[in-house]
Scaffold this motif. Structure first.
Motif, PDB file in Angstrom:
ATOM      1  N   THR B  82     -32.736  23.457  37.273  1.00  0.00           N
ATOM      2  CA  THR B  82     -32.045  24.736  37.094  1.00  0.00           C
ATOM      3  C   THR B  82     -32.349  25.684  38.243  1.00  0.00           C
ATOM      4  OG1 THR B  82     -32.444  24.411  34.754  1.00  0.00           O
ATOM      5  CG2 THR B  82     -31.623  26.552  35.421  1.00  0.00           C
ATOM      6  N   PHE B  86     -29.698  27.174  41.199  1.00  0.00           N
ATOM      7  CA  PHE B  86     -29.372  28.577  41.475  1.00  0.00           C
ATOM      8  C   PHE B  86     -29.819  28.983  42.869  1.00  0.00           C
ATOM      9  CE2 PHE B  86     -29.501  29.053  36.684  1.00  0.00           C
ATOM     10  CZ  PHE B  86     -28.122  29.061  36.585  1.00  0.00           C
ATOM     11  N   VAL B  89     -27.282  27.764  45.274  1.00  0.00           N
ATOM     12  CA  VAL B  89     -26.083  28.603  45.285  1.00  0.00           C
ATOM     13  C   VAL B  89     -26.334  29.842  46.136  1.00  0.00           C
ATOM     14  CG1 VAL B  89     -24.623  30.095  43.876  1.00  0.00           C
ATOM     15  CG2 VAL B  89     -25.203  27.805  43.076  1.00  0.00           C
ATOM     16  N   TYR B  90     -27.506  30.452  45.917  1.00  0.00           N
ATOM     17  CA  TYR B  90     -27.879  31.641  46.690  1.00  0.00           C
ATOM     18  C   TYR B  90     -27.962  31.297  48.173  1.00  0.00           C
ATOM     19  CZ  TYR B  90     -31.058  35.338  48.313  1.00  0.00           C
ATOM     20  OH  TYR B  90     -31.649  36.343  48.987  1.00  0.00           O
ATOM     21  N   ARG B 428     -22.079  35.296  46.744  1.00  0.00           N
ATOM     22  CA  ARG B 428     -22.785  34.074  46.355  1.00  0.00           C
ATOM     23  C   ARG B 428     -24.249  34.342  46.080  1.00  0.00           C
ATOM     24  NH1 ARG B 428     -21.055  29.280  50.290  1.00  0.00           N
ATOM     25  NH2 ARG B 428     -18.941  29.920  50.670  1.00  0.00           N
ATOM     26  N   GLY B 432     -26.192  33.689  42.391  1.00  0.00           N
ATOM     27  CA  GLY B 432     -27.438  32.923  42.225  1.00  0.00           C
ATOM     28  C   GLY B 432     -28.517  33.776  41.607  1.00  0.00           C
ATOM     29  N   ALA B 435     -27.855  34.835  37.810  1.00  0.00           N
ATOM     30  CA  ALA B 435     -28.135  33.759  36.861  1.00  0.00           C
ATOM     31  C   ALA B 435     -29.630  33.671  36.591  1.00  0.00           C
ATOM     32  CB  ALA B 435     -27.623  32.442  37.425  1.00  0.00           C
ATOM     33  N   LEU B 436     -30.437  33.793  37.627  1.00  0.00           N
ATOM     34  CA  LEU B 436     -31.884  33.664  37.447  1.00  0.00           C
ATOM     35  C   LEU B 436     -32.450  34.866  36.689  1.00  0.00           C
ATOM     36  CD1 LEU B 436     -32.804  32.067  40.850  1.00  0.00           C
ATOM     37  CD2 LEU B 436     -33.109  31.071  38.593  1.00  0.00           C
TER      38      LEU B 436
END
Lengths: 103, 630
Positions: B82, B86, B89-90, B428, B432, B435-436
């Motif tokens: 997970t 993320f 993505v970042y 982007r 990321g 989400a975290l």
């Protein structure tokens, strides 16, 4: 030596001398051959004479005579063959003109 | 089995594809991480349903390589997948303009693969291999911008610190294998008595290196030289977590002595690195020091005999710390620096990011209902109920207060200051991070099911633990926000700012000796080189003399040949001038004789006949005369 033998030998010697002279003196090939024939004939006479007067019971001597006669025939054939060939090619059998045998 | 393969192989294949193809690194990285996440999720579901997820691969004789997903390891694998997803993505936003993107994403995925391998390892051999790959990959990532000043040094420092501590893991693992007679981790955990104590302490050394515990904490702050996504991954769920994961996994085996040592090391680290974080003048280095401090708290939990509490804090910390780093990365992106003076006030320019950062910071401090509150509560409760509560409780509470203090200070610096220009959008990176942060906020709700899945009873200390924890956190936050650092730390400030470099710190204990050894090796190599060269020159000289000898031999042979030749010449001369001449002379005389003989041949038959006649006559005369002459 009997007298008859002496006469035969003398005749042979005369024939030999005549033949030798003829072979040496003549320039014509035919004549030379005839001289040679005479020499050979003289040898025949001598042979026959020796056989007749010295050993008449030995027939082997006659063999020599026969052989010499065959030789004479052969020699004559060859010699005259040469002469004829010579004549055909050169129109002459004079030996003064023929020096091709010179080595 | 499929999920297990997917978890491990998807990032690996994607990473290798990126390194091999060198194109579309973002898409491949996201795909690899996404598939890995699906695999980890599927694995956790299978394990939760009671299925046995494991694989056995041929390895050393009698020691096959095993991969096992138990509830604990499946949870950790999901965490790693997970956070990695993320962060990647970042990173697609953060690294957008870097020309070396393929190298970055390839190494990141390799790093993730190795971490999954470490988490899922069912035997010590696999674990050691994964441990080594993690160290190597982190070296590559910390040194990613190796052309910048100081970066290569930071990477080397991190590598040397963790490497030297790794010796503990090797010794501990081999001791366990030797005692238990098998390399299977679950079997070796049955070890008891002195071997368990010794190997437990050795494993603690390895964990201290990897998790940056006192006195091996120094490398982690220097490791900030790497790109921010690397730091986010490194600090949350991968490299640094490896040490704590090792202790959590081996916790059932550890005897009381080892537990006490672990707890004290962790507690001291929580306090010392908390002070360092408080004194830090750089935002990312503050976060780095805070990582050490939080892992110290996890070690306290392990030491208190509650590895599950440590696991909960590890999970919460992974989400929180990666969110914090991603926030710091955004600030760094805006201000090109993470110095406290440079980032001051940046929070006002980016209120959204600042809000996320603040939420994560509060979660780390332990404010309910955020995730950190529950995990910290579990740790304090475990410390209270443990036999060594006398040691552990004050250390844990001090650590909590300091956590609040440095996070409060960071928030205060970020908020109070000049907002500066309005920065551009960063979609982007924001996704990321959001989400975290969301994870950091809601993870607390997942802890209950998690405890049931792991089938453990958490230590209960009534309301005392949450009350103590909350009080500590709030007082810390207030201190950090309100009181300037210099007054807070007083005389200890410069000391803390140098990272408590006691006796030169571990630099003189680890780094310098290693570098001295390296220099010695270099000198030895030079000497070896000189020796080899001397050897070569000697060989050359002997070759030269051999050549001279050969030249002389050659000359001798040549003159012998010349002698033979002249002999042959002489023989030939004798041949031509002697024998040949004699023969030719004889022949010539014969020819002359023949010529003279030819003169006799006239061609005239008469003459020939005459000569014949005379000759025959001469012969006859001679024949007749001969008898008379005698």
């Amino acid at each position: 030596m009997s007298f008859e033998l002496m006469i035969a030998l003398s005749v042979g010697a005369a024939m030999f001398g005549t033949g030798l002279y003829g072979a040496l003196s003549q320039t014509n090939l035919v004549m030379i051959i005839m001289g040679v024939e005479l020499v050979l004939a003289a040898a025949l006479v001598n042979l026959v004479a020796f056989w007749r007067y010295l050993h008449p019971d030995e027939p082997a001597a006659q063999m020599f005579v026969l052989i010499i006669m065959a030789v004479m025939a052969v020699e004559m054939t060859v010699g005259f063959g040469i002469a004829i060939a010579r004549f055909r090619s050169r129109g002459s059998v004079e030996m003064e003109e023929a020096r091709e045998l010179k080595g | 089995m499929i999920f297990l393969a997917l978890t491990l192989l998807a990032p690996l294949v994607a990473g290798l594809a990126i390194l091999g193809l060198r194109r579309a690194p973002e898409a491949l990285a996201i795909a690899g991480a996404g598939l890995g996440l699906i695999g980890a999720l599927g694995m956790l579901v299978s394990v939760a349903n009671g299925a046995a997820v494991q694989a056995e691969l041929p390895g050393l004789p009698e020691m096959p390589l095993r991969l096992v997903a138990k509830p604990l390891t499946a949870v950790l694998a999901l965490l790693v997948a997970t956070v990695a997803g993320f962060v990647l993505v970042y990173a697609t936003g953060y690294m957008a303009k870097d020309p070396e993107k393929p190298r970055f994403f390839g190494t990141m995925l390799l790093f993730v693969t190795a971490m999954q391998g470490l988490v899922l390892a069912g035997d010590w051999i696999t674990l050691l291999a994964a441990w080594e790959v993690i160290g190597f990959a982190s070296y590559l990532l910390i040194g990613f911008w190796h052309s910048r000043p100081g970066v290569a040094g930071a990477a080397t420092r991190a590598f040397l610190y963790t490497r030297s501590a790794d010796l503990g893991l090797y010794l501990g693992a081999f001791l366990l294998i030797g005692v238990a007679g098998t390399s299977e981790i679950s079997a070796t955990l049955a070890t008891t008595g002195t071997p368990a104590l010794i190997s437990g302490l050795l494993l603690l050394v390895a964990a201290m290196g990897k998790s940056a515990q006192v006195p091996l904490q120094h490398w982690l702050q220097r490791a900030m030289a790497g790109p921010t996504p690397v730091s986010a991954l490194l600090h949350s769920a991968t490299l640094v977590a490896a040490g704590a994961i090792l202790l959590i996994r081996t916790a059932p085996m550890l005897p009381a002595g080892a537990l006490l040592a672990i707890g004290i090391v962790g507690g001291v680290t929580a306090v010392v690195t908390g002070l360092i974080a408080l004194a830090e003048r750089d935002l990312k280095r503050l976060l780095a020091a805070s990582t050490s401090s939080q892992y110290g708290l996890m070690l306290v939990a392990v030491g208190a005999g509650a590895p599950v509490a440590a696991l909960l804090h590890l999970i919460a910390h992974a989400a929180i710390k990666s969110a914090l780093f991603l926030g710091a990365g955004v600030f760094q992106h805006d201000r090109d620096s993470t110095e406290m003076t440079d980032v001051a006030g940046v929070g006002r320019a980016r209120p959204g990011i600042f809000a996320g950062f603040a939420l994560a910071a509060l979660a780390l401090t332990g404010i309910p209902p955020l995730a950190g509150f529950f995990s910290k509560d579990a740790i304090i409760a475990a410390a209270l109920t443990s036999p060594s509560a006398l040691w552990l409780v004050p250390l844990a509470l001090a650590g909590t207060v300091l956590t609040g203090a440095y996070m409060g200070r960071a928030l205060q610096v970020l908020w109070n200051g000049d907002a500066g220009d309005k920065p551009g959008p960063i979609p982007r990176m924001a996704v990321g991070m959001a989400a975290l942060v969301a994870l950091a906020v809601v993870l607390g709700a997942a802890f209950g099911p998690l405890e049931r899945l792991l089938d453990v009873e958490m230590a209960e200390a009534g309301l005392v633990a949450p009350a103590l924890g909350l009080a500590a956190a709030l007082s810390g936050l207030a201190l950090g926000w309100l009181v300037p650092v210099a007054r807070l730390l007083r005389g200890a400030l410069p000391w803390a700012q140098t990272g408590f470099a006691v006796a030169g710190g571990m630099d003189s204990l680890v780094l310098r000796p290693a570098l001295v050894i390296a220099a010695r090796c270099e000198r030895l190599e030079q000497r070896l080189l000189a020796a080899v060269r001397g050897l070569g020159q000697g060989a050359l000289a002997s070759a030269r003399s051999a050549r001279a000898v050969e030249r002389r031999l050659y000359d001798a042979v040549l003159s012998f040949g010349h002698g033979n030749l002249s002999l042959a010449d002489a023989a030939r001369l004798t041949d031509t001038r002697g024998i040949d001449a004699a023969i030719f002379g004889f022949v010539e005389r014969m020819v002359a004789l023949g010529a003279r003989a030819r003169q006799l041949q006239s061609g005239f038959i008469h003459r020939e006949l005459a000569i014949t006649t005379v000759g025959v006559a001469a012969i006859i005369v001679a024949l007749f005369a001969a008898p008379f002459l005698n």
